[in-house]
Enzyme design. Structure first.
Site, PDB file in Angstrom:
ATOM      1  CG  HIS A   1      -2.054   1.015   1.021  1.00 19.93           C
ATOM      2  ND1 HIS A   1      -3.336   0.622   0.678  1.00 19.93           N
ATOM      3  CD2 HIS A   1      -2.087   2.367   1.097  1.00 19.93           C
ATOM      4  CE1 HIS A   1      -4.107   1.686   0.568  1.00 19.93           C
ATOM      5  NE2 HIS A   1      -3.363   2.762   0.809  1.00 19.93           N
TER       6      HIS A   1
ATOM      7  CG  ASP B   1      -0.854   5.175   3.970  1.00 19.27           C
ATOM      8  OD1 ASP B   1      -1.315   5.132   2.820  1.00 19.27           O
ATOM      9  OD2 ASP B   1      -1.295   5.942   4.855  1.00 19.27           O
TER      10      ASP B   1
END
Length: 300
Positions: A35, A252
């Site tokens: 991610h 992230d």
């Protein structure tokens, strides 16, 4: 890049830490950041006019440099809401990566099927559904059906970006999507209720249902204690033990809109606390993303 026509009050996302700590943990070959995002550069890949925030320019070259520092050879680049449904930056990164990347798209119900075919050919393997008010209105049930019908012929996964009680309210939808379902960022549960709270219980039930995967990413978004995010890491370790074959890990990066920017090297070192055994780490970082994201089995 901030638009010259930025409406008053639109938040501006901070850039990532320019000097993260090199991690002490050596990751397995072909480890995947499941991610992460890229932004722009805005002069080449303009941001959506109706974006909810103004991101910093963080192009593919910056992402690659961060991954090289961290020991990550593969990545899943998730289309940012700041770029909307214009996937030009993502497609350029997929071409540049030469097999290093897979992508997650943002689609609307009226996306033409030929566009989905082009995205699949380029390396996109998932579609993201947003259920966070600050990123726009949540998709209605009919929109969810239309989008999942578009990607069903390709077997893409459906990523659910939820927070708080949404993991409870959407449990039936997630479980019944008919495609691999992935819950981003540990469902952004409210940890004030602890690991026995209703949101964590719902998340664990979904993970135990067999067709649902969870990303053990963004502890900084849910931790109530701050670095080193002991409460969020305890949740990640619990989920990894529940279903080691259906968890993924991600940075992230570049951490848009976080209240306090994390150190990516420290995030990597926390993997040892999430998955203490080598076998579990390899599943989370290599085997699971390879299976879900259609990476080749051998090194490039």
């Amino acid at each position: 890049m901030t638009s010259d026509h930025t409406p008053p009050g639109r938040p501006v996302a901070a850039p990532p830490d320019p000097d993260p700590t090199p991690p002490g943990l050596r990751l397995p070959p072909l480890s995947c950041d499941a991610h992460c995002h890229i932004f722009g550069p805005g002069d080449r890949f303009p941001y959506a006019e109706d974006r909810a925030y103004d991101p910093p320019d963080v192009p593919e070259a910056d992402l690659r440099a961060r991954h090289d520092l961290l020991g990550l050879e593969r990545a899943l680049i998730v289309q940012s809401a700041a770029h909307g449904t214009d996937h030009a930056a993502l497609l350029d990164a997929l071409r540049t990566g030469g097999g290093r990347y897979r992508g997650v798209a943002l689609l609307s119900p009226d996306t033409p099927p030929y566009r989905v075919a082009e995205l699949h050919e380029a390396g996109v393997r998932g579609v993201r559904l947003q259920f966070l008010p600050h990123l726009g209105a949540a998709p209605a049930p009919e929109a969810i059906r239309a989008v999942t019908d578009l990607v069903r012929p390709y077997g893409w996964h459906v990523a659910f970006h939820v927070a708080g009680d949404a993991v409870i309210e959407l449990s039936d939808t997630i479980r019944g999507i008919g495609l691999p379902a992935v819950i981003d960022h540990m469902a952004r549960v409210d940890l004030r209720a602890g690991l026995d709270g209703p949101q964590v219980t719902a998340l664990r039930r979904l993970l135990g249902s067999g067709g649902v995967w969870v990303k053990l990413s963004a502890p900084e978004r849910i931790s109530r204690t701050g670095p080193p995010y002991d409460d969020a890491i305890a949740l990640a370790a619990l989920l990894a033990a529940d279903a080691p074959e259906r968890v993924l890990w991600g940075t992230d990066f570049p951490h848009p809109n976080v209240p306090r920017m994390p150190d990516d090297g420290q995030l990597v070192d926390l993997i040892e606390r999430i998955a203490p055994e080598d076998k579990a780490r390899r599943l989370m970082l290599v085997d699971n993303p390879a299976a879900l994201l259609d990476f080749p089995g051998e090194a490039r």
